[in-house]
Design a protein around this motif. Structure first.
Motif, PDB file in Angstrom:
ATOM      1  N   GLY A  28     -16.030 -26.649  21.617  1.00  0.00           N
ATOM      2  CA  GLY A  28     -16.958 -26.032  21.504  1.00  0.00           C
ATOM      3  C   GLY A  28     -16.940 -24.774  20.429  1.00  0.00           C
ATOM      4  N   LYS A  29     -17.966 -23.945  20.648  1.00  0.00           N
ATOM      5  CA  LYS A  29     -18.117 -22.540  19.722  1.00  0.00           C
ATOM      6  C   LYS A  29     -18.385 -21.486  20.661  1.00  0.00           C
ATOM      7  CE  LYS A  29     -19.911 -20.651  15.601  1.00  0.00           C
ATOM      8  NZ  LYS A  29     -20.927 -21.007  14.342  1.00  0.00           N
ATOM      9  N   VAL A  30     -17.695 -20.499  20.551  1.00  0.00           N
ATOM     10  CA  VAL A  30     -18.126 -19.347  21.290  1.00  0.00           C
ATOM     11  C   VAL A  30     -19.362 -18.914  21.041  1.00  0.00           C
ATOM     12  CG1 VAL A  30     -17.473 -17.115  22.298  1.00  0.00           C
ATOM     13  CG2 VAL A  30     -15.903 -18.649  21.823  1.00  0.00           C
ATOM     14  N   GLU A  31     -20.499 -18.832  21.683  1.00  0.00           N
ATOM     15  CA  GLU A  31     -21.829 -18.499  21.335  1.00  0.00           C
ATOM     16  C   GLU A  31     -22.001 -16.843  21.719  1.00  0.00           C
ATOM     17  OE1 GLU A  31     -25.515 -19.152  23.943  1.00  0.00           O
ATOM     18  OE2 GLU A  31     -25.471 -20.555  22.471  1.00  0.00           O
ATOM     19  N   ALA A  32     -21.639 -16.490  22.629  1.00  0.00           N
ATOM     20  CA  ALA A  32     -21.626 -14.950  23.010  1.00  0.00           C
ATOM     21  C   ALA A  32     -20.635 -14.392  24.052  1.00  0.00           C
ATOM     22  CB  ALA A  32     -23.024 -14.848  23.725  1.00  0.00           C
ATOM     23  N   ILE A  33     -20.370 -13.328  24.051  1.00  0.00           N
ATOM     24  CA  ILE A  33     -19.553 -12.463  24.928  1.00  0.00           C
ATOM     25  C   ILE A  33     -20.231 -11.388  25.438  1.00  0.00           C
ATOM     26  CG2 ILE A  33     -17.373 -11.547  25.546  1.00  0.00           C
ATOM     27  CD1 ILE A  33     -16.340 -12.966  23.047  1.00  0.00           C
ATOM     28  N   ARG A  34     -21.017 -11.380  26.598  1.00  0.00           N
ATOM     29  CA  ARG A  34     -21.543 -10.185  27.053  1.00  0.00           C
ATOM     30  C   ARG A  34     -21.934 -10.048  28.585  1.00  0.00           C
ATOM     31  NH1 ARG A  34     -25.875 -13.861  25.296  1.00  0.00           N
ATOM     32  NH2 ARG A  34     -27.462 -14.535  27.135  1.00  0.00           N
ATOM     33  N   THR A  35     -22.296  -8.758  28.890  1.00  0.00           N
ATOM     34  CA  THR A  35     -22.709  -8.706  30.286  1.00  0.00           C
ATOM     35  C   THR A  35     -23.888  -9.344  30.962  1.00  0.00           C
ATOM     36  OG1 THR A  35     -21.438  -6.405  30.261  1.00  0.00           O
ATOM     37  CG2 THR A  35     -23.107  -7.099  32.165  1.00  0.00           C
ATOM     38  N   LEU A  36     -23.715 -10.308  31.750  1.00  0.00           N
ATOM     39  CA  LEU A  36     -24.906 -11.290  32.177  1.00  0.00           C
ATOM     40  C   LEU A  36     -25.363 -10.778  33.593  1.00  0.00           C
ATOM     41  CD1 LEU A  36     -26.684 -13.102  30.691  1.00  0.00           C
ATOM     42  CD2 LEU A  36     -25.230 -15.051  31.669  1.00  0.00           C
ATOM     43  N   GLY A  37     -25.976  -9.752  33.949  1.00  0.00           N
ATOM     44  CA  GLY A  37     -26.337  -9.591  35.178  1.00  0.00           C
ATOM     45  C   GLY A  37     -25.310  -9.421  36.125  1.00  0.00           C
ATOM     46  N   HIS A  38     -25.460 -10.352  37.380  1.00  0.00           N
ATOM     47  CA  HIS A  38     -24.512 -10.157  38.607  1.00  0.00           C
ATOM     48  C   HIS A  38     -23.181 -10.962  37.989  1.00  0.00           C
ATOM     49  CE1 HIS A  38     -26.534 -14.010  39.126  1.00  0.00           C
ATOM     50  NE2 HIS A  38     -25.149 -14.561  39.837  1.00  0.00           N
ATOM     51  N   LEU A  39     -23.082 -11.668  36.998  1.00  0.00           N
ATOM     52  CA  LEU A  39     -21.898 -12.595  36.647  1.00  0.00           C
ATOM     53  C   LEU A  39     -20.943 -11.352  35.817  1.00  0.00           C
ATOM     54  CD1 LEU A  39     -23.152 -15.874  35.228  1.00  0.00           C
ATOM     55  CD2 LEU A  39     -21.905 -15.463  37.625  1.00  0.00           C
ATOM     56  N   GLY A  40     -21.470 -10.316  35.491  1.00  0.00           N
ATOM     57  CA  GLY A  40     -20.633  -9.248  34.817  1.00  0.00           C
ATOM     58  C   GLY A  40     -20.184  -9.645  33.386  1.00  0.00           C
ATOM     59  N   ARG A  41     -19.126  -9.387  32.997  1.00  0.00           N
ATOM     60  CA  ARG A  41     -18.739  -9.886  31.783  1.00  0.00           C
ATOM     61  C   ARG A  41     -18.628 -11.244  31.500  1.00  0.00           C
ATOM     62  NH1 ARG A  41     -17.805  -7.298  27.012  1.00  0.00           N
ATOM     63  NH2 ARG A  41     -16.386  -7.969  25.660  1.00  0.00           N
ATOM     64  N   THR A  42     -19.148 -12.086  30.496  1.00  0.00           N
ATOM     65  CA  THR A  42     -19.509 -13.495  30.603  1.00  0.00           C
ATOM     66  C   THR A  42     -19.054 -13.855  29.234  1.00  0.00           C
ATOM     67  OG1 THR A  42     -20.855 -13.458  32.364  1.00  0.00           O
ATOM     68  CG2 THR A  42     -20.744 -15.398  31.187  1.00  0.00           C
ATOM     69  N   ILE A  43     -18.702 -14.872  29.063  1.00  0.00           N
ATOM     70  CA  ILE A  43     -18.122 -15.621  27.726  1.00  0.00           C
ATOM     71  C   ILE A  43     -18.913 -17.116  28.028  1.00  0.00           C
ATOM     72  CG2 ILE A  43     -15.913 -16.844  28.552  1.00  0.00           C
ATOM     73  CD1 ILE A  43     -15.159 -16.339  25.421  1.00  0.00           C
ATOM     74  N   ILE A  44     -19.998 -17.180  26.965  1.00  0.00           N
ATOM     75  CA  ILE A  44     -20.571 -18.534  26.692  1.00  0.00           C
ATOM     76  C   ILE A  44     -19.986 -19.578  25.699  1.00  0.00           C
ATOM     77  CG2 ILE A  44     -22.864 -19.377  26.691  1.00  0.00           C
ATOM     78  CD1 ILE A  44     -24.034 -16.662  27.255  1.00  0.00           C
ATOM     79  N   VAL A  45     -19.926 -20.536  25.955  1.00  0.00           N
ATOM     80  CA  VAL A  45     -19.483 -21.525  24.994  1.00  0.00           C
ATOM     81  C   VAL A  45     -20.542 -22.804  24.754  1.00  0.00           C
ATOM     82  CG1 VAL A  45     -17.590 -23.229  24.375  1.00  0.00           C
ATOM     83  CG2 VAL A  45     -17.142 -20.948  25.561  1.00  0.00           C
ATOM     84  N   ASP A  46     -20.748 -22.899  23.501  1.00  0.00           N
ATOM     85  CA  ASP A  46     -21.596 -23.832  23.273  1.00  0.00           C
ATOM     86  C   ASP A  46     -20.992 -25.091  22.789  1.00  0.00           C
ATOM     87  OD1 ASP A  46     -23.771 -25.664  22.218  1.00  0.00           O
ATOM     88  OD2 ASP A  46     -24.723 -24.253  20.985  1.00  0.00           O
ATOM     89  N   HIS A  47     -21.073 -26.470  23.464  1.00  0.00           N
ATOM     90  CA  HIS A  47     -20.463 -27.471  23.133  1.00  0.00           C
ATOM     91  C   HIS A  47     -21.240 -28.587  22.180  1.00  0.00           C
ATOM     92  CE1 HIS A  47     -17.168 -26.256  25.668  1.00  0.00           C
ATOM     93  NE2 HIS A  47     -18.562 -25.797  26.583  1.00  0.00           N
ATOM     94  N   GLY A  48     -22.510 -28.295  22.005  1.00  0.00           N
ATOM     95  CA  GLY A  48     -23.392 -29.065  21.146  1.00  0.00           C
ATOM     96  C   GLY A  48     -23.991 -30.198  22.208  1.00  0.00           C
ATOM     97  N   ASN A  49     -24.949 -30.941  21.766  1.00  0.00           N
ATOM     98  CA  ASN A  49     -25.606 -32.189  22.564  1.00  0.00           C
ATOM     99  C   ASN A  49     -26.240 -31.549  23.832  1.00  0.00           C
ATOM    100  OD1 ASN A  49     -24.617 -34.185  20.777  1.00  0.00           O
ATOM    101  ND2 ASN A  49     -22.736 -34.200  21.817  1.00  0.00           N
ATOM    102  N   GLY A  50     -26.679 -29.933  23.574  1.00  0.00           N
ATOM    103  CA  GLY A  50     -27.410 -29.296  24.836  1.00  0.00           C
ATOM    104  C   GLY A  50     -26.257 -28.983  25.770  1.00  0.00           C
ATOM    105  N   ILE A  51     -25.087 -28.966  25.574  1.00  0.00           N
ATOM    106  CA  ILE A  51     -24.126 -28.658  26.631  1.00  0.00           C
ATOM    107  C   ILE A  51     -23.708 -27.323  26.415  1.00  0.00           C
ATOM    108  CG2 ILE A  51     -22.063 -29.165  27.953  1.00  0.00           C
ATOM    109  CD1 ILE A  51     -22.524 -32.055  27.137  1.00  0.00           C
ATOM    110  N   LYS A  52     -23.721 -26.424  27.585  1.00  0.00           N
ATOM    111  CA  LYS A  52     -23.059 -25.078  27.321  1.00  0.00           C
ATOM    112  C   LYS A  52     -22.390 -24.681  28.745  1.00  0.00           C
ATOM    113  CE  LYS A  52     -26.760 -22.937  24.527  1.00  0.00           C
ATOM    114  NZ  LYS A  52     -27.397 -21.768  24.249  1.00  0.00           N
ATOM    115  N   THR A  53     -21.270 -23.939  28.437  1.00  0.00           N
ATOM    116  CA  THR A  53     -20.446 -23.383  29.768  1.00  0.00           C
ATOM    117  C   THR A  53     -20.370 -21.942  29.865  1.00  0.00           C
ATOM    118  OG1 THR A  53     -18.497 -23.922  28.622  1.00  0.00           O
ATOM    119  CG2 THR A  53     -19.063 -25.658  29.942  1.00  0.00           C
TER     120      THR A  53
END
Length: 305
Positions: A218-243
């Protein structure tokens, strides 16, 4: 019968008196017949004796060989039972693969076709050795049919998955980090308040700095602080799938970077609302969070690295 006589002259070697014996042909013939009969009868009884000895030895050898072959067939039968258990395990894995990758199920009636088959029924009750031989042959024939059928199913799955390889590379199918799953997906008590609320991922606990890996291409979409999750990395895998990988201490991948399944993207930490170092891992498909464990195919991958 002839009434002639035969003379037998006995001459001593020392030149002494000679003896002349007259024997009738009848007596000589009788003696000859008796002699022949004697040798024939002795030969017959000798043959019978040695023949019986040979037969007894042959029978003993055959009994010994039969016992050995029977024991080997029984052992072979046990091995086939183990193979049958292995076959059942393979069938379950096949069903699991079909479920994970949304492949059509095999019709139970079609699968049952590989099980049936003619059973040989002897005209008379068989011996123990023959019976276990029949049973073993039937089980062997069944295993051959089942194995052939299952081999065809895996060939079909393999061809289908190869056709969908690029799509499958983007499905999150491995554990994202080594450790212990301390909290599962679902409605669970909040560790801080005790109030039940939706937990939209799984928590993997380990030491601070433990490597975190991309669970799919996939592709790293964002690296940011996300509420109670704290520092979070989001990966977009295409076809509507994100982790989502939360509570990280630092990201080792950069925003916009293309990543491969198994590539290190971050390190475990304790940022955000957390009771200790762990990874919060979520999978989101078409805007809806799903249970990540339903998509993890190889849960021992990290242990094998």
């Amino acid at each position: 019968m002839s009434k002639g006589k035969y003379s037998i002259i006995i001459v001593p070697s020392d030149g002494g008196r000679t003896y002349n014996l007259s024997v009738s042909s009848l007596l000589l013939n009788v003696v000859l017949v008796i002699g022949i009969a004697y040798f024939v009868l002795n030969g017959f009884f000798a043959y019978g004796f040695f023949s019986k000895e040979y037969q007894q030895k042959t029978i003993a050898d055959l009994i010994k060989e039969n016992d050995y072959l029977t024991s080997r067939i029984k052992r072979f039968s046990g091995v086939m039972e183990d193979l049958r258990s292995e076959y059942s395990y393979i069938v379950e894995k096949e069903k699991e693969i079909r479920t994970i990758f949304d492949l059509p199920e095999v019709n139970p009636q079609e699968r049952a076709l590989g099980i049936g088959g003619p059973v040989f029924v002897p005209e008379e009750p068989p011996s123990y050795a023959r019976q276990i031989t029949y049973d073993t042959e039937n089980r062997l024939d069944e295993l051959v049919r089942l194995s052939s059928f299952e081999s065809e199913q895996f060939d079909t799955i393999f061809r289908t998955l190869m056709d969908r390889k690029d799509e499958l590379d983007h499905i999150p199918s491995i554990m994202p980090a080594p450790g212990y799953v301390t909290r599962s997906f679902g409605v669970l008590p909040d560790p801080f308040t005790g109030i039940k609320r939706m937990h939209n991922g799984i928590d993997v606990c380990n030491r601070d700095g433990t490597p975190i890996y991309a669970s799919a291409d996939g592709k790293v979409e964002a690296i940011r602080t996300l509420g109670h999750l704290g520092r979070t990395i989001i990966v977009d895998h295409g076809n509507g799938i994100k982790t989502y990988y939360g509570h990280i201490s630092k990201a080792t991948a950069k925003r916009g970077q293309e990543v491969k399944r198994g590539e290190k993207i971050a390190e475990m930490g304790n940022s955000g609302r957390s009771t200790g170092p762990h990874l919060h891992y979520s999978v989101r498909i078409n805007g809806k969070f799903v249970n990540p464990m339903d998509y993890i195919f190889n849960r021992t991958w990290l242990a094998e690295k």
